[in-house]
Write an enzyme that holds these catalytic residues in place. Structure first.
Site, PDB file in Angstrom:
ATOM      1  N   ASP A 258     -58.863   1.162  75.832  1.00 48.11           N
ATOM      2  CA  ASP A 258     -57.680   1.989  75.575  1.00 48.11           C
ATOM      3  C   ASP A 258     -56.710   1.109  74.804  1.00 48.11           C
ATOM      4  O   ASP A 258     -56.012   0.276  75.373  1.00 48.11           O
ATOM      5  CB  ASP A 258     -57.070   2.452  76.904  1.00 48.11           C
ATOM      6  CG  ASP A 258     -55.749   3.192  76.712  1.00 48.11           C
ATOM      7  OD1 ASP A 258     -55.389   3.500  75.560  1.00 48.11           O
ATOM      8  OD2 ASP A 258     -55.062   3.443  77.717  1.00 48.11           O
TER       9      ASP A 258
ATOM     10  N   LYS B 296     -49.513  -0.013  66.906  1.00 58.27           N
ATOM     11  CA  LYS B 296     -50.276   1.237  66.886  1.00 58.27           C
ATOM     12  C   LYS B 296     -49.549   2.327  66.115  1.00 58.27           C
ATOM     13  O   LYS B 296     -50.187   3.228  65.552  1.00 58.27           O
ATOM     14  CB  LYS B 296     -50.541   1.682  68.323  1.00 58.27           C
ATOM     15  CG  LYS B 296     -51.440   2.899  68.469  1.00 58.27           C
ATOM     16  CD  LYS B 296     -51.722   3.171  69.935  1.00 58.27           C
ATOM     17  CE  LYS B 296     -52.582   4.388  70.156  1.00 58.27           C
ATOM     18  NZ  LYS B 296     -52.862   4.607  71.589  1.00 58.27           N
TER      19      LYS B 296
ATOM     20  N   GLU C  85     -57.973  10.116  73.474  1.00 55.41           N
ATOM     21  CA  GLU C  85     -57.490   9.649  74.774  1.00 55.41           C
ATOM     22  C   GLU C  85     -57.528  10.752  75.846  1.00 55.41           C
ATOM     23  O   GLU C  85     -57.972  10.501  76.977  1.00 55.41           O
ATOM     24  CB  GLU C  85     -56.084   9.067  74.621  1.00 55.41           C
ATOM     25  CG  GLU C  85     -56.086   7.743  73.853  1.00 55.41           C
ATOM     26  CD  GLU C  85     -54.716   7.339  73.360  1.00 55.41           C
ATOM     27  OE1 GLU C  85     -53.735   8.069  73.637  1.00 55.41           O
ATOM     28  OE2 GLU C  85     -54.620   6.293  72.690  1.00 55.41           O
TER      29      GLU C  85
ATOM     30  N   ASP D  80     -50.280  13.530  78.149  1.00 56.36           N
ATOM     31  CA  ASP D  80     -50.385  12.102  77.839  1.00 56.36           C
ATOM     32  C   ASP D  80     -49.127  11.621  77.123  1.00 56.36           C
ATOM     33  O   ASP D  80     -48.961  11.838  75.921  1.00 56.36           O
ATOM     34  CB  ASP D  80     -51.634  11.869  76.978  1.00 56.36           C
ATOM     35  CG  ASP D  80     -51.896  10.403  76.696  1.00 56.36           C
ATOM     36  OD1 ASP D  80     -51.044   9.569  77.036  1.00 56.36           O
ATOM     37  OD2 ASP D  80     -52.952  10.085  76.130  1.00 56.36           O
TER      38      ASP D  80
END
Length: 374
Positions: free
Chosen positions: A8, A40, A139, A161
């Protein structure tokens, strides 16, 4: 048999897991311009696309020769893929040290709303790190794999999320080992970093009102404020107040200045309410696309979902208490490890279906996890 490492690759924290034995497993202040974080948010993105994200970091974001967003450190330009590869290499080395064996293959997760360029850039980062990236997995899909591994009845679940850099919402249909993504939506410009920024702005405004000094252009002060903002946010997930104490934050002709303040849970919620409310529309659209009016379970993913305000928001949006049986920090990496087990034939009785593909395999074991801070 060599392990497939499930990764992850997060904005604030990264987590990794492998299938094993049936179970899943202050430089930033002193040198802020040379300390890279939240990379990211830049991977696979064009420099021309970046706006507020550039203003949120103390290091220099520049355009790479091909127009992609990159960072400049000590007169050297690094692509976001190269920075991400450094993180992935560290994860790989930690996993190898823990397992006592060489790791060459990995499954890496990305936000559901990453486009093809961002997905390819993540895969490129893995290659630079010396990993054969077997699959890039969304994810929420990975989270649903970990959540639904032992589910035997059919359920519609919403995976909410809220991570450090992005917000994703996905609705899945699971049961009897079958996983089908019904719809997905999200906001790639919304995450825990933005909540930190809201707290920082409050501290800057409060200090300016008290001392007449604007800290917004002091890079060292800003990094200390960011770290304190994150600490305050985390503490207020379980406490009612947090005392901020940053001695020698700056100085003027009269001497050193100290920043002290008390942030209450109520004030934090006021500061971040607009950001949290931005999750409403993606959730509404996702449910409409899935052609559903309700779900059976709400699964929270991402460390930011530990915030009570966000838990209440998820509850109000879906009309039910969020599921508490999964660790929001680890569930995505565990799902990635399960996907790795599927590819190796170690995991049985699992079928997944997405709008793009329907890989099939079977389940036999759980992942083992370990976490690396970044």
């Amino acid at each position: 048999m060599a392990k497939v490492l499930g990764i992850d690759l997060g904005t604030t924290n990264s987590c990794m897991a492998v299938m094993e034995g049936g179970e899943a497993t202050r430089q930033a202040v002193t040198n802020p311009k040379s300390t890279i974080y939240s990379i990211k948010r830049f991977i696979g993105r064009r420099y021309s696309e970046m706006g507020d994200e550039i203003k949120m970091v103390p290091y220099e974001v520049v355009a790479a020769p091909n127009g992609d967003a990159a960072v400049k450190v000590n007169d050297k330009v690094y692509t976001a893929q190269e920075i991400s590869a450094m993180i992935l290499r560290k994860l790989k080395e930690d996993a190898e040290a823990f397992l006592g064996e060489k790791i060459t293959e990995a499954v890496i997760t990305v936000p559901a709303y990453f486009n093809d360029q961002q997905r390819q850039a993540t895969k490129d980062a893995g290659r630079i790190a010396g990993l054969d990236v077997k699959r890039i997995v969304n994810e929420p899909t990975a989270a649903s794999l970990a959540y639904g591994l032992d589910k035997k009845k059919n359920e519609k679940i919403a995976v909410y999320d809220f991570g450090g850099g992005t917000f994703d919402i996905s609705v899945l249909d699971i049961g009897d080992g079958v996983f089908e993504v019904k719809a997905t939506n999200g906001d790639t410009h919304l995450g825990g970093d933005d909540l930190d920024q809201a707290i920082m702005k409050w501290m800057i405004d409060d200090f300016k009102a008290q001392q007449g000094i604007d800290l917004s252009n002091d890079m060292m002060a800003l990094q200390r404020l960011k770290e304190e903002a994150e600490k305050a946010k985390c503490a207020l997930s379980s406490a009612g107040t947090y005392d901020i104490n940053l001695p020698f934050i700056t100085a003027d002709a009269t001497g050193p200045k100290h920043l002290t303040a008390t942030l209450t849970k109520q004030k934090l919620e006021t500061l971040t309410m607009d950001l949290v409310n931005r999750t409403s529309e993606p959730c509404r659209k996702c449910m409409a696309d899935a052609e559903l009016s309700s779900v059976d379970e709400v699964v929270l993913v991402g460390g930011q979902t530990r915030m009570p305000l966000i838990q209440e928001k998820a509850k109000s949006l879906f009309g039910k208490e969020p599921h508490k049986g999964v660790n929001p920090d680890e569930v995505v990496a565990m799902g990635a490890a399960i996907q790795g087990g599927i590819l190796k034939g170690e995991v049985k009785d699992v079928s997944s279906a997405t709008p793009r593909s329907r890989p099939r395999s079977r389940r036999s074991s759980r992942p083992r996890r370990t976490t690396s801070r970044r």
